[in-house]
Motif scaffolding. Structure first.
Motif, short mmCIF file in Angstrom:
data_model
loop_
_atom_site.label_atom_id
_atom_site.label_comp_id
_atom_site.label_asym_id
_atom_site.label_seq_id
_atom_site.Cartn_x
_atom_site.Cartn_y
_atom_site.Cartn_z
N THR C 3 0.85 -1.19 0.00
CA THR C 3 0.00 0.00 0.00
C THR C 3 0.89 1.24 0.00
OG1 THR C 3 -0.06 -0.08 2.40
CG2 THR C 3 -1.90 -1.10 1.23
N LEU C 4 0.41 2.29 -0.63
CA LEU C 4 1.21 3.50 -0.75
C LEU C 4 0.42 4.72 -0.29
CD1 LEU C 4 2.61 2.80 -4.34
CD2 LEU C 4 3.87 2.55 -2.20
N LEU C 5 1.13 5.64 0.34
CA LEU C 5 0.51 6.90 0.73
C LEU C 5 0.92 8.00 -0.24
CD1 LEU C 5 1.01 7.02 4.61
CD2 LEU C 5 -1.14 6.66 3.37
N THR C 6 -0.05 8.87 -0.55
CA THR C 6 0.22 10.05 -1.38
C THR C 6 -0.09 11.27 -0.54
OG1 THR C 6 -0.43 8.91 -3.42
CG2 THR C 6 -0.52 11.31 -3.44
N LEU C 7 0.76 12.26 -0.61
CA LEU C 7 0.40 13.54 -0.01
C LEU C 7 -0.25 14.38 -1.10
CD1 LEU C 7 0.85 15.26 2.71
CD2 LEU C 7 2.41 16.55 1.25
N GLY C 8 -1.51 14.74 -0.89
CA GLY C 8 -2.22 15.57 -1.87
C GLY C 8 -1.61 16.95 -1.94
N PRO C 9 -2.00 17.75 -2.93
CA PRO C 9 -1.45 19.10 -3.04
C PRO C 9 -1.87 19.97 -1.86
CG PRO C 9 -3.30 18.81 -4.54
CD PRO C 9 -3.02 17.46 -3.96
N LEU C 10 -0.96 20.84 -1.42
CA LEU C 10 -1.30 21.82 -0.39
C LEU C 10 -2.27 22.82 -1.03
CD1 LEU C 10 -1.01 23.27 2.27
CD2 LEU C 10 1.21 24.11 1.55
N GLY C 245 -9.60 -3.67 -2.70
CA GLY C 245 -8.58 -3.55 -3.76
C GLY C 245 -7.93 -2.19 -3.89
N VAL C 246 -8.21 -1.28 -2.96
CA VAL C 246 -7.55 0.03 -3.02
C VAL C 246 -6.16 -0.08 -2.42
CG1 VAL C 246 -7.70 2.44 -2.30
CG2 VAL C 246 -9.78 1.20 -2.88
N ARG C 247 -5.19 0.45 -3.13
CA ARG C 247 -3.82 0.35 -2.65
C ARG C 247 -3.15 1.70 -2.46
NH1 ARG C 247 -1.55 -3.61 -6.95
NH2 ARG C 247 -3.68 -3.68 -7.76
N ARG C 248 -3.85 2.77 -2.90
CA ARG C 248 -3.24 4.10 -2.75
C ARG C 248 -4.16 4.99 -1.92
NH1 ARG C 248 0.82 6.75 -5.17
NH2 ARG C 248 2.21 5.42 -6.38
N PHE C 249 -3.58 5.67 -0.98
CA PHE C 249 -4.35 6.47 -0.02
C PHE C 249 -3.78 7.88 0.03
CE2 PHE C 249 -4.29 2.02 1.07
CZ PHE C 249 -5.65 1.73 1.15
N ARG C 250 -4.68 8.85 -0.06
CA ARG C 250 -4.24 10.25 -0.15
C ARG C 250 -4.50 11.00 1.15
NH1 ARG C 250 -4.91 14.61 -4.96
NH2 ARG C 250 -3.92 12.89 -6.02
#
Lengths: 228, 330, 305
Positions: C3-10, C245-250
């Motif tokens: 699983t991967l984390l994404t930092l959304g745009p500021l 099945g979600v692997r990316r989290f923002r």
């Protein structure tokens, strides 16, 4: 001429929990149900559009009449009954619409726009908006002619009734006719009853005044004694 | 100078309203099926398949066209009703469908290439490049532009876009980019995109507080009216809220758009059609507004400037405005 | 399953140095795989941070983070579109489209679809895939059922075996983006015009609070954007999301400790802390701000179930 005073809003009374009850007035009840039956014969599309709302109660509260109406939607012909301000309705209505009788009848006939009346605060609506909106939309499509319905509700006597109406109402605008007719029909039946009620109320008021005066008296007397 | 006579596209929520619109001079009437496939899925409103058939049979011989709005967004796993609506529209012979969802457009372009496709305002396409994308990929021939553009912006799009443009001229205003607003679902769980309704009536309550009326949407107070104060639709964006310590209509005043005086400018900008909002309004409103707009369109076509007269009483808050077209808010 | 984390745009207008330092700290300390940067809300803010892009991108990439360049949520004129062109020309990473007007500039190249483009169903997702989208962050209001259906498409190709389906990314923390407008409500609240706004939005680094007439926190205004007052939080739903099945989290940046927030979500995803402990810790980080997860549960978005 009848005196159309503006009674307090029943919708407000309901929210405040004041008691209301169906008026056990056979001629009025008969007249209303006849009208509802005739309505559904003429406009079968209206109950059809409203089957999702069977079992819901709507209070129609003409601000210039001393009575209001409870409309209960069913799978077919809705039931309609009059309520007065003295006792309790069997079930609290899901929504209420209050406005001048002329506005309510114009709305029924689709002669005015409901949103416009509402924006200008000529209509006051409380409770389940979806129910009110569904009814409004269904009625708007039906092109209701109140005069025709009332004529129809007289059954075999309809031609006679219509002729009588025409004679009685000649010179009125269509809208005025509907209003005046409904107003007279309603008030004539209840007028006697209301006269009786108002004399009772007046009697009660007098009693209350009397009681208040009696309660105040000892205090006043005490004050005097303190001063002296 | 004589200007092109713009097509007048008018709303109808019921068969009676459709007839009123046609009789009052609508070039086109737009409407929706009685289900979640359109963005005015209000109780008791809209058309069955049979009613649509009758509507076309009434409109076509009288020279009016019928557009069908299929402009909500199908939920994953449930695209069937939208595809069915498209198939039925093609089968019944509507003159165009008004669509916002890329998936529905894609389906229509492949399955019914001859069915005219207009891009709904719900797609919120506010730049010529967005219109180019929809045109190239799905063959749209017209786009309804968002209600938040100024006349110069409208002109830029009308000039550069490869498709016809249609703009709102009268009725309710939506201050947000339409089709991309979840305010209603934040408060009620239902939105135009998911359920075809904004601020659904089922979640609106008017609560009397003495002389005042409190307006509730879901669990939130969205307004409070003094007695006699004009009101508007109980939508969230037209509510009164507090920011920086004082209460105001933060997003939008309860007013309606009335851009009649701008019709000549819009025509000169290359706009093709004018749209009236209000499928939820009664037939009395439709007859009156369509009649007034017909007159305005004819005036503009004859080179004169239409005035805003006679319709204020029908408006939210009792008044009309030129809206975003007049850049005041910039 | 990775699983991967994404930092959304500021999304807010911070002073340029604060903006840069925030991304530096993320580069150095946050356990996120991808970092989105770029002006999403208002093109007038972009000139302040643009000169700092090079050093921020360098720092992020040196730390092994993937850089994603986010673009405006509403494109109405050339200034908005210029930001998309800049992002494409920069070539520093995948470009995230947030308005359909950006798609013609990205079609045929691998790119990312942000949460402001309406991807509600399989057909739309397939279309995005055909255009070259490799990742799609779904709109905020989608319920679990829709997320599940769309994430399923991830592995099961739908009639287009030659095209890999985009990965689904879900926002699991931060204020929900609820609406975007051509009008600036921030300027309006400060009684200024949009053109003469004097950067009113700079006054509110976590958004301008909007309360109901009964003083209840409800929304925040961020320039032309309207967000929820509550912080969206799907911490308790991570297992469900993984299961479908979600692997990316923002994670969408707020003024609270985002490094700590990122660590918390990472620890929870890796099973290093349990649900209870994670909930308590996040509650503490959020301070007085309410949490919400109603959208996911098909309820009012403001609810916290």
């Amino acid at each position: 001429m009848l005196d159309f005073r503006s009674p307090p809003p029943l919708s407000g009374a309901l929210v405040a929990g004041l008691p209301l009850r169906l008026l056990p007035t056979p001629p009025l009840a008969w007249f209303l149900q006849q009208t509802a039956d005739a309505f559904c014969r003429l406009h079968p599309g209206v109950p059809e559009r409203l089957t999702d709302y069977a079992g819901r109660h709507l209070l129609l509260d003409p601000s210039d009449l001393p009575v209001a109406f409870i409309l209960t939607l069913t799978d077919s012909t809705p039931r309609i009954a009059a309520v007065g301000q003295d006792r309790q309705v069997p079930e609290a209505p899901d929504a209420s619409v209050r406005g001048a009788l002329a506005d309510l009848t114009a709305l029924l006939e689709g002669e005015v726009d409901g949103d416009a009346l509402f924006f200008s605060r000529h209509l006051q609506i409380t409770g389940d908006m979806e129910l009110v909106l569904a009814l409004r939309n269904a009625l708007d499509d039906a092109r209701v002619d109140l005069r025709r319905i009332i004529g129809e509700s007289f059954g075999h006597a309809a031609p006679l009734a219509r002729a009588a109406l025409d004679a009685a109402l000649g010179g009125y605008t269509r809208l005025d006719r509907g209003v005046s007719l409904l107003g007279r029909a309603v008030t004539a039946v209840t007028q006697e009853r209301l006269d009786r009620q108002s004399s009772e109320i007046e009697k009660l008021r007098a009693e209350v005044r009397e009681l208040r005066t009696q309660r105040r008296r000892p205090a006043t007397q005490r004050q005097r004694e303190d001063i002296s | 100078m004589s200007l092109p006579r713009l097509e007048l596209v008018c709303p109808a929520g019921t068969p009676a309203a459709l007839e009123a619109a046609v009789d009052a001079g609508a070039d086109t009437v737009y409407l929706g099926f009685r289900d979640c496939t359109n963005a005015r899925n209000f109780p008791g409103l809209n058309f069955s398949r049979k009613e649509l058939e009758a509507a076309i049979a009434y409109a076509h011989p009288r020279g009016s066209k019928v557009y069908l709005a299929i402009n909500s967004f199908p939920q994953a796993g449930n695209e069937g009703p939208w595809r069915q609506a498209v198939d039925d529209a093609a089968g019944l012979g509507v003159d165009a469908i008004i669509v916002s969802d890329i998936g529905v457009l894609d389906y229509t372009a492949r399955r019914h290439p001859d069915l005219r496709r207009h891009l709904s305002v719900q797609a919120s396409a506010a730049h010529p490049l967005a219109l180019a994308y929809y045109h190239r990929n799905f063959g749209i021939t017209r786009a309804v532009l968002p209600r938040v553009l100024t006349v110069p912006q409208v002109k830029e799009i009308a000039t550069e876009a490869p498709v016809e443009t249609e703009v709102f001229v009268y009725g309710g205003m939506c201050p947000m980019a339409e089709g991309r607003c979840a305010l209603s679902s934040y408060a009620t769980g239902r939105s135009p995109n998911t359920a075809g309704v904004c601020s659904p009536a089922s979640h609106v309550r008017y609560v009397p507080e003495g002389e005042r009326v409190q307006v509730r949407l879901g669990d939130f107070t969205i307004n409070r009216f003094e007695s006699g104060e004009p009101s508007g639709y109980p939508t969230l964006c037209k509510g009164r809220f507090k920011a920086r310590g004082h209460a105001s209509y933060l997003f939008e005043d309860p007013v309606s758009l009335d851009a009649r005086p701008l019709i000549p400018e819009l025509a000169a900008a290359g706009v093709k059609a004018l749209k009236i909002e209000g499928r939820q309004r009664g037939r009395a409103y439709i007859a009156q507004v369509v009649g007034a707009l017909r007159e305005a369109v004819e005036k503009a076509a004859a080179g004169r400037t239409p005035e805003t007269t006679s319709l204020a009483a029908l408006s939210e808050g009792g008044r009309g405005t030129g809206g975003a077209y007049r850049k005041d808010w910039r | 399953m990775t699983t991967l984390l994404t930092l959304g745009p500021l999304l807010y207008h911070w002073p340029a140095e604060a903006w840069r330092d925030f991304y530096f700290r993320i580069a150095d300390e946050a356990p996120v795989a991808s970092v989105c940067m770029g002006e999403v809300v208002c093109p007038k803010r972009a000139p302040f941070t643009f000169p700092l892009y090079e050093e921020v991108i360098e720092r992020l990439q040196a730390a092994g983070k993937e850089v994603v360049l986010s673009t405006p949520a509403l494109i109405t004129d050339h200034r908005d579109l210029a930001l998309v062109k800049d992002a494409v020309e920069l070539g520093a990473g995948l470009v995230e489209a947030n308005d359909v007007a950006a798609l013609p500039l990205l079609t045929g190249k691998p790119h990312v679809i942000g949460p402001y483009i309406n991807v509600y169903n399989e057909s739309t997702l397939a279309r995005m895939a055909a255009d070259g989208a490799v990742r799609v962050t779904l709109p905020a209001e989608l319920p679990a059922a829709s997320i599940g259906k769309l994430a399923e498409q991830d592995s099961a190709a739908i009639g287009m075996p030659e095209i890999g389906m985009p990965m689904i990314e879900i926002q699991v923390f931060g204020r929900w983006p609820l609406a975007i407008s051509a009008r600036c409500y921030h300027a309006r609240a400060y009684e200024r015009s949009k053109d003469g706004c004097l950067y009113a939005c700079g006054e509110d680094p976590d958004g301008l609070p909007v309360e109901t007439l009964d003083d209840e926190p409800f929304l925040v205004v961020n320039g032309v954007q309207t967000q929820s007052a509550s912080y969206g939080c799907l911490l308790n739903e991570l297992d469900l999301l993984k299961a479908c099945g979600v692997r990316r989290f923002r994670l969408s940046p707020q003024t609270i400790g985002m490094i700590e927030v990122a660590r918390l979500f990472r620890d929870r995803l890796d099973g290093r802390i349990d649900r209870e402990e994670a909930s308590v810790a996040l509650r503490q980080l959020a301070g007085h701000t309410a949490l919400s997860n109603g959208f996911f549960h098909g309820r009012e978005g403001a609810q916290f179930v």
